[in-house]
Scaffold this motif. Structure first.
Motif, PDB file in Angstrom:
ATOM      1  N   GLY A  44       0.819  -1.207   0.000  1.00  0.00           N
ATOM      2  CA  GLY A  44       0.000   0.000   0.000  1.00  0.00           C
ATOM      3  C   GLY A  44       0.855   1.258   0.000  1.00  0.00           C
ATOM      4  O   GLY A  44       0.600   2.211  -0.744  1.00  0.00           O
ATOM      5  N   THR A 164      -4.700  -4.529  -2.048  1.00  0.00           N
ATOM      6  CA  THR A 164      -4.305  -3.241  -1.486  1.00  0.00           C
ATOM      7  C   THR A 164      -3.574  -2.382  -2.502  1.00  0.00           C
ATOM      8  O   THR A 164      -3.841  -1.179  -2.625  1.00  0.00           O
ATOM      9  CB  THR A 164      -3.412  -3.458  -0.255  1.00  0.00           C
ATOM     10  OG1 THR A 164      -4.111  -4.247   0.707  1.00  0.00           O
ATOM     11  CG2 THR A 164      -3.036  -2.135   0.387  1.00  0.00           C
ATOM     12  N   SER A 165      -2.646  -2.986  -3.244  1.00  0.00           N
ATOM     13  CA  SER A 165      -1.861  -2.203  -4.201  1.00  0.00           C
ATOM     14  C   SER A 165      -2.736  -1.639  -5.318  1.00  0.00           C
ATOM     15  O   SER A 165      -2.462  -0.552  -5.832  1.00  0.00           O
ATOM     16  CB  SER A 165      -0.736  -3.065  -4.782  1.00  0.00           C
ATOM     17  OG  SER A 165      -1.259  -4.159  -5.514  1.00  0.00           O
ATOM     18  N   VAL A 168      -5.414   1.104  -3.351  1.00  0.00           N
ATOM     19  CA  VAL A 168      -4.968   2.203  -2.492  1.00  0.00           C
ATOM     20  C   VAL A 168      -4.865   3.524  -3.247  1.00  0.00           C
ATOM     21  O   VAL A 168      -5.125   4.589  -2.666  1.00  0.00           O
ATOM     22  CB  VAL A 168      -3.618   1.839  -1.821  1.00  0.00           C
ATOM     23  CG1 VAL A 168      -2.467   1.894  -2.820  1.00  0.00           C
ATOM     24  CG2 VAL A 168      -3.343   2.735  -0.628  1.00  0.00           C
ATOM     25  N   ILE A 185      -5.266   1.293   5.849  1.00  0.00           N
ATOM     26  CA  ILE A 185      -4.882  -0.116   5.766  1.00  0.00           C
ATOM     27  C   ILE A 185      -4.842  -0.754   7.146  1.00  0.00           C
ATOM     28  O   ILE A 185      -5.035  -1.964   7.306  1.00  0.00           O
ATOM     29  CB  ILE A 185      -3.518  -0.242   5.062  1.00  0.00           C
ATOM     30  CG1 ILE A 185      -3.600   0.332   3.643  1.00  0.00           C
ATOM     31  CG2 ILE A 185      -3.057  -1.692   4.994  1.00  0.00           C
ATOM     32  CD1 ILE A 185      -2.246   0.467   2.957  1.00  0.00           C
TER      33      ILE A 185
END
Length: 424
Positions: A44, A164-165, A168, A185
């Motif tokens: 993230g 998440t990547s 985000v 997160i």
């Protein structure tokens, strides 16, 4: 009722006890929740490094240091995990680590460079303890299913990192702040803490351990098994964290927009999910562990070579290959989980491989940042990564030799009996 960690124990008559269904359910839920968090905080932040530097205004030295915090913390905090689990037990040590992870990630939501650094240190230190303790947790709770549960753990870990990547950057845009996005997160880490709490409480109430075992990890570095496990872990960690820390930033500086870079970053990690499952399936077959290590190591080298020569418009090709190369992590974790003559020795080997490995692997993200600042490009950093990927092929050949694999298999096969013999 026996605790989950003692379900492999046998009563005086020698008849194995059946693990309660509730212990299995809570153990699997906890494993999944922990896995979802073990890389999310890293990926993230990586996807927002460019935006964080722009908004917070820190210089190139801090920019190179921030991606290095995870590996430094994994090395330093991870080194004490063997001692900590000996004092508290595996379950309490993991619970403490999840509290640190959640607190640190939430702290990063405060929009200040000092809070970003401090939160990263606290959170990644908690992550370090959890990283080292998880192979022992799997060994104690799922002694007869180490490959399956290691696969579940690593797949959920990669899934959490991938989601998440990808999410985000849009989250930061929606919130209007990259700091708020990386802080958010931490909410999933709070969920992991709450999900693991019943396991830790159950283990505490039903503990039958008279004295927690402890094996010093450092003398194991003089053994072939300890040295090779440390070497393979170091190489895969250096390559992985160099890519996890800089891949989206690299693509952005090469001309791709932030959303496209995040998408390629997510694709790289998404590919590593089925890759890890496939590699475990291949490596679990007789005499197929070495081909599995060959396949994943060569793919990593080819992906780095193509990243060097292909234009950024074709970044999808190296992203897929590099994602497959990241699938080596489950193979290494299975070997660690199966190694050692006892849970204490497994913890010691995990401590040795991960603390030493991550300390050396810090050169990956930190060195790439400094070299990029010094040269203004990515050719030299990527060429050095490619050289290390070729070294990984050699180490993969050595670690899958007959003596090493027999040692690991023998330790795995006697796990339940040896654990039972150490319990009251």
């Amino acid at each position: 009722m026996p605790s989950p960690a003692r379900a492999a124990s046998a009563p005086a008559s020698g008849t194995p006890l059946t693990k309660p269904r509730s212990a299995v359910v809570f153990g699997v839920i906890a494993l999944v929740l922990i896995g979802l968090n073990l890389r999310a905080g890293i990926t993230g932040a990586s996807a927002l490094l460019h935006d964080l530097q722009t908004v917070l205004g820190y210089g190139p030295l801090v920019a190179a240091f921030i991606p290095s915090i995870p590996t430094l913390c994994f090395a330093l905090a991870g080194a004490g995990t063997s001692w900590l689990t000996g004092k508290l037990g595996v379950e309490k040590a993991i619970l403490l680590s999840l509290a640190m992870l959640a607190g640190g990630l939430l702290l990063r939501g405060i929009p200040a460079t000092g809070m970003l650094v401090a939160g990263s240190v606290v959170g990644m230190s908690g992550l370090a303890v959890c990283n080292v303790a998880m192979p022992s947790f799997i060994r104690e709770h799922f002694a007869s299913r180490t490959s399956l549960m290691t696969g579940v753990y690593t797949v959920t870990m990669t899934t959490g990192a991938t989601v998440t990547s990808v999410a985000v950057v849009p989250l930061a845009q929606a919130l209007g702040s990259p700091s708020a996005a990386v802080g958010a997160i931490g909410i999933t880490a709070v969920a992991a803490f709450l999900g693991f709490l019943p396991v830790a409480l159950h283990a505490h109430r039903n503990s039958t351990r008279s004295t927690a075992g402890h094996v010093s990890p450092w003398p194991l570095l003089r053994t072939r098994k300890g040295l090779l496990l440390t070497a393979i872990f170091t190489l895969q960690a250096l390559l992985a964290y160099a890519l996890l820390s800089w891949f989206p930033y690299m693509l952005t500086t090469m001309g791709m927009d932030a959303s496209g870079s995040g998408l390629m970053f997510g694709l790289m990690q998404l590919v590593s999910v089925p890759a890890g499952m496939l590699l475990i399936a291949i490596g679990s077959r007789p005499r197929m562990l070495r081909p599995a290590f060959y396949l994943v190591s060569v793919t990593m080298a080819v992906g780095l070579a193509l990243l060097l020569v292909l234009p950024v418009s074709l970044a999808i090709v190296p992203a897929v290959l590099l994602g497959f190369g990241l699938g080596i992590f489950p193979l290494v974790m299975v070997m660690i989980s199966r190694s050692g003559a006892s849970t204490a020795e497994t913890t010691a080997l995990s401590t040795l491989a991960q603390s030493s490995g991550y300390l050396l692997a810090t050169a990956g993200p930190f060195g790439m940042g400094l070299l990029h600042s010094a040269t203004g490009g990515w050719t030299l950093p990527l060429a050095l990564l490619l050289a290390l990927a070729l070294v990984q092929i050699v180490v993969a050949h050595l670690i899958t030799g007959g003596a090493m694999t027999r040692s690991v298999s023998g330790a795995a096969g006697s796990t339940a009996g040896r654990v039972a013999g150490k319990r009251k």
